[in-house]
Design a protein around this motif. Structure first.
Motif, PDB file in Angstrom:
ATOM      1  N   ARG A   3      86.113 -15.914  67.361  1.00 23.39           N
ATOM      2  CA  ARG A   3      86.502 -14.546  67.906  1.00 23.39           C
ATOM      3  C   ARG A   3      87.800 -13.950  67.032  1.00 23.39           C
ATOM      4  N   LEU A   4      87.331 -12.713  66.863  1.00 19.69           N
ATOM      5  CA  LEU A   4      88.494 -12.239  66.160  1.00 19.69           C
ATOM      6  C   LEU A   4      89.889 -11.924  66.880  1.00 19.69           C
ATOM      7  N   LYS A  36      95.172 -15.181  53.953  1.00 19.12           N
ATOM      8  CA  LYS A  36      93.757 -15.332  54.189  1.00 19.12           C
ATOM      9  C   LYS A  36      93.331 -14.988  55.750  1.00 19.12           C
ATOM     10  N   GLY A  37      92.430 -14.227  55.739  1.00 25.11           N
ATOM     11  CA  GLY A  37      92.064 -14.005  57.366  1.00 25.11           C
ATOM     12  C   GLY A  37      92.446 -12.579  57.790  1.00 25.11           C
ATOM     13  N   LEU A  39      92.795  -8.882  58.759  1.00 27.83           N
ATOM     14  CA  LEU A  39      92.090  -7.673  58.517  1.00 27.83           C
ATOM     15  C   LEU A  39      92.741  -6.255  58.400  1.00 27.83           C
ATOM     16  N   GLU A  58      95.351  -7.611  63.118  1.00 28.30           N
ATOM     17  CA  GLU A  58      94.044  -8.391  63.556  1.00 28.30           C
ATOM     18  C   GLU A  58      93.642  -9.318  62.356  1.00 28.30           C
ATOM     19  N   PHE A  59      93.187 -10.329  62.663  1.00 28.13           N
ATOM     20  CA  PHE A  59      93.016 -11.605  61.806  1.00 28.13           C
ATOM     21  C   PHE A  59      91.289 -12.054  62.290  1.00 28.13           C
ATOM     22  N   GLU A  60      90.913 -12.799  61.288  1.00 28.82           N
ATOM     23  CA  GLU A  60      89.314 -13.189  61.694  1.00 28.82           C
ATOM     24  C   GLU A  60      89.528 -14.061  62.773  1.00 28.82           C
ATOM     25  N   ASN A  61      90.376 -14.963  62.943  1.00 22.38           N
ATOM     26  CA  ASN A  61      90.439 -15.886  64.202  1.00 22.38           C
ATOM     27  C   ASN A  61      91.913 -16.357  64.489  1.00 22.38           C
ATOM     28  N   SER A  64      93.614 -18.413  61.480  1.00 21.33           N
ATOM     29  CA  SER A  64      93.910 -17.429  60.274  1.00 21.33           C
ATOM     30  C   SER A  64      95.265 -16.809  60.729  1.00 21.33           C
ATOM     31  N   TYR A  65      95.503 -16.170  61.967  1.00 22.39           N
ATOM     32  CA  TYR A  65      96.699 -15.827  62.333  1.00 22.39           C
ATOM     33  C   TYR A  65      98.033 -16.876  62.280  1.00 22.39           C
TER      34      TYR A  65
END
Length: 97
Positions: A3-4, A36-37, A39, A58-61, A64-65
């Protein structure tokens, strides 16, 4: 299911210190934005309490954060600023629906 993740980081900064703080905040967002990741990012000031500032990322998951906080340039630029944040949980998963 991946999930985001959105991150809400709040800071208490005196109005006279906000100019210098904004420069450091921009530098932190710039270096985090290269990870990377990543957003998006947004910064703002509370409408009822002008000394309360927020940074949302905001990160892809969640992975990533968390990985985004590890590179040397992030530790040098962003982590010192983030250490000034109000001590509270910051990472949230996007809920379905």
């Amino acid at each position: 299911m991946v999930r985001l993740v959105f991150v809400v980081i709040r800071f208490r900064v005196g109005e006279t210190e906000q100019g210098e703080f904004a420069e450091r905040l921009r530098a932190a967002v710039e270096v985090l934005g290269r990870q990377k990741g990543f957003l998006s990012a947004r910064t703002g000031r509370n409408v009822d309490d002008p000394e309360l500032l927020a940074l949302t990322l905001e990160f892809e998951n969640v992975g990533s954060y968390r990985r985004a906080l590890s590179p040397y340039d992030v530790k040098l630029t962003a982590v010192p600023l983030l250490s000034q944040a109000i001590d509270e949980p910051t990472a949230y998963e996007d809920l379905p629906g």
